[in-house]
Design an enzyme around this catalytic site. Structure first.
Site, PDB file in Angstrom:
ATOM      1  N   LYS A 105      -3.200  -0.174  -5.121  1.00 33.60           N
ATOM      2  CA  LYS A 105      -4.370  -1.114  -5.525  1.00 33.60           C
ATOM      3  C   LYS A 105      -5.198  -1.782  -4.330  1.00 33.60           C
ATOM      4  O   LYS A 105      -6.297  -1.948  -4.653  1.00 33.60           O
ATOM      5  CB  LYS A 105      -3.673  -2.566  -6.047  1.00 33.60           C
ATOM      6  CG  LYS A 105      -2.570  -2.979  -5.305  1.00 33.60           C
ATOM      7  CD  LYS A 105      -1.202  -2.985  -5.910  1.00 33.60           C
ATOM      8  CE  LYS A 105      -0.357  -2.344  -4.866  1.00 33.60           C
ATOM      9  NZ  LYS A 105       1.172  -1.769  -5.331  1.00 33.60           N
ATOM     10  N   ASP A 201      -1.519  -9.245  -2.718  1.00 36.71           N
ATOM     11  CA  ASP A 201      -1.395  -8.006  -3.631  1.00 36.71           C
ATOM     12  C   ASP A 201      -1.909  -8.577  -5.202  1.00 36.71           C
ATOM     13  O   ASP A 201      -2.722  -7.758  -5.875  1.00 36.71           O
ATOM     14  CB  ASP A 201       0.279  -7.722  -3.919  1.00 36.71           C
ATOM     15  CG  ASP A 201       0.512  -6.717  -4.847  1.00 36.71           C
ATOM     16  OD1 ASP A 201       0.232  -5.581  -4.640  1.00 36.71           O
ATOM     17  OD2 ASP A 201       0.875  -7.303  -5.913  1.00 36.71           O
ATOM     18  N   LYS A 205      -5.381  -6.974  -7.353  1.00 37.79           N
ATOM     19  CA  LYS A 205      -5.156  -6.518  -8.639  1.00 37.79           C
ATOM     20  C   LYS A 205      -6.223  -7.282  -9.562  1.00 37.79           C
ATOM     21  O   LYS A 205      -6.853  -6.768 -10.458  1.00 37.79           O
ATOM     22  CB  LYS A 205      -3.682  -6.672  -9.184  1.00 37.79           C
ATOM     23  CG  LYS A 205      -2.666  -5.786  -8.519  1.00 37.79           C
ATOM     24  CD  LYS A 205      -1.472  -6.110  -9.040  1.00 37.79           C
ATOM     25  CE  LYS A 205      -0.251  -5.503  -8.125  1.00 37.79           C
ATOM     26  NZ  LYS A 205       1.093  -5.827  -8.178  1.00 37.79           N
TER      27      LYS A 205
HETATM   28  N1  HSE Z   1       4.906  -5.378  -4.695  1.00 44.89           N
HETATM   29  C1  HSE Z   1       4.100  -5.446  -6.086  1.00 44.89           C
HETATM   30  C2  HSE Z   1       4.982  -6.653  -6.926  1.00 44.89           C
HETATM   31  C3  HSE Z   1       4.689  -3.948  -6.699  1.00 44.89           C
HETATM   32  O1  HSE Z   1       5.972  -7.331  -6.494  1.00 44.89           O
HETATM   33  O2  HSE Z   1       4.427  -6.696  -7.969  1.00 44.89           O
HETATM   34  C4  HSE Z   1       3.549  -2.967  -6.908  1.00 44.89           C
HETATM   35  O3  HSE Z   1       2.555  -3.590  -6.848  1.00 44.89           O
END
Ligand code: HSE
Length: 446
Positions: A105, A201, A205
């Site tokens: 991502k 993260d 996304k």
């Molecule tokens: N580290 C991410 C999460 C998983 O905890 O959702 C991969 O995108």
């Protein structure tokens, strides 16, 4: 029978999961495809270990260039993660006429738009379903399933680590640091847990989902991002008493044009109070959820595992199968039969403006630590009144023999700019100790 020949970069958790599916599910996939997928080669820095899988028919190398330039590979699966060297290997693979599937991502959020242009010029496809919400086919849903709709909003629980941590903190009254360690031990967390717990993260996304929803270029750097590391078990308990649960949400909504006539999109990631009765509030542990609402379809909700070997590998192989379905061995023709990677034809994708965070409207949860003496609440509420901020609820916990007590306030809708201006004055009051915890609240009707 036609074969599509696959090479994998990175034999970590997900890479081995993909190899396992390609080996163990071959008969099933051949029935579904009418073609055979064959794992030809894989590269990893460390080949001197037990993979727990029979890779005897697979050519192994410690050099990723052996895979991305090989003549006998049609499709490269990039599972190295991070920006570099993953980006360079993907670029080389594309230059060598190979389709690419990735779960990365960060790579797509930062470099995706350039890679899509390069892939189109080389007549190859890029699949990245596993990059958003792991095993949930939410990009396919956005790109194809709801393609007839103007998208009205996107809400997502997009990080399994954070959802796992918040669930455990609520169920066990456990503290944040201990639960983070457990999530890492279970293999949910990114190599650098800051990416997970500080919302980066999720922002990666969300920026992909939002660009796909609204036909825009990806604007990862402009997503307002806050993580979960400041939340205490006491906040989770206080929120529950008010009828809410805290979830780290990614939120994207379209707005009108700005003064320059450019369409604005609201994009934000932060811990959010969601009403207990909603579907999203029920999504617990490492599960992810994506809610896409459109003008014809109304609300659609997709729930599943957002992390872990098997669910993520499932999404990677689904992309491999999509590409294999339309492409012949050693040839790139057929890519035109795939839906455009970002859901809009390239010429129709446009630049958007991110709605300034000061203009975003929300309701707020405020946790203040205040001196327990007469007039303090009056001073705080009078500042809120000056800024036209109206209260929905207020709670002060009785604490015997303690001079500083938590006061919790829920506000009605106001702009972030307004709220921050009031907060500057409130935190300057002598009777208000420590930082004020500010959480945002969303109302759903689903
Ligand atoms: N580290 C991410 C999460 C998983 O905890 O959702 C991969 O995108």
């Amino acid at each position: 029978m036609t074969e599509v020949r696959v090479g994998i970069l990175g034999l970590g958790t997900i890479g081995l999961g993909v190899a396992r599916i390609l080996i163990e599910q071959q008969t099933l996939m051949t029935k579904r495809l009418g073609k055979r997928l064959r794992l030809v080669a894989a590269a990893d820095r460390d080949l001197d270990r037990d993979f727990g899988l029979d890779l005897s028919g697979v050519r192994l190398s410690t050099d990723a260039n052996d895979v991305v330039t090989a003549d006998d590979i049609d499709l490269v699966v990039e599972l190295i993660g991070g920006y570099e060297p993953a980006r360079s290997f993907v670029v080389t693979a594309i230059e060598h006429g190979k389709h690419v599937v990735t779960a990365n991502k960060a790579l797509i959020a930062k470099h995706g738009d350039d890679l899509f242009v390069q892939a189109a010029a080389n007549n190859v496809a890029i699949g990245f379903e596993a990059a958003v919400a792991g095993g949930i086919p939410c990009l396919k849903a956005m790109r194809e399933g709801v393609a007839a709709n103007n998208i009205q909003s996107v809400y997502g629980i997009l990080n399994g680590t954070c959802n796992f941590i918040l669930t455990k903190m609520e169920n066990e009254g456990a503290n944040y640091a201990d639960v983070l360690k457990e999530a890492q031990a279970l293999g949910y967390a990114e190599a650098d847990p800051t990416f997970d717990v500080e919302g980066i993260d999720t922002a990666h996304k969300l920026s992909i989902l939002a660009a796909m929803a609204f036909g825009s270029f990806i604007k990862f750097d402009e997503v307002f991002t806050e993580g979960i590391s400041k939340i205490s078990a006491a906040d989770i308990e206080a929120v529950a008493e008010l009828g809410y649960r805290i979830k780290l949400l990614g939120i994207a909504k379209p707005h009108g044009e700005n003064a320059e006539g450019i369409q604005q999109i609201e994009m934000r990631v932060h811990p959010t109070l969601v009403p207990l009765a909603t579907q999203i509030a029920q999504v617990s542990d490492s599960y992810n959820a994506v809610m896409i609402s459109g003008d014809f379809v109304e609300h659609t909700v997709y729930i599943g595992r957002g992390a872990g070997e098997r669910p993520t590998a499932s999404a990677v192989v689904a992309d491999i199968m999509d590409i294999a379905r339309v492409c012949k061995q050693g040839q790139q023709d057929g890519v035109e039969y795939l839906a455009p990677p970002m859901g809009y034809v390239a010429a129709e994708r446009k630049s958007i403006a991110t709605l300034p965070i000061a203009d975003v409207e929300s309701e707020y949860y405020l946790r203040l630590m205040v001196q327990d003496k007469p007039g303090v609440i009056a001073a705080v509420t009078s500042i809120l009144a000056d800024h036209q901020i109206s209260l929905e609820a207020m709670q002060q916990k009785e604490r015997d023999e303690v001079e500083v007590v938590p006061v919790i306030m829920l506000t009605h809708q106001t702009t972030e700019g307004n709220l921050q201006a009031a907060m500057l004055r409130i935190t300057a009051l002598k009777a208000v100790e420590d930082e004020v915890l500010i959480l945002r609240k969303e109302s759903f009707d689903a």
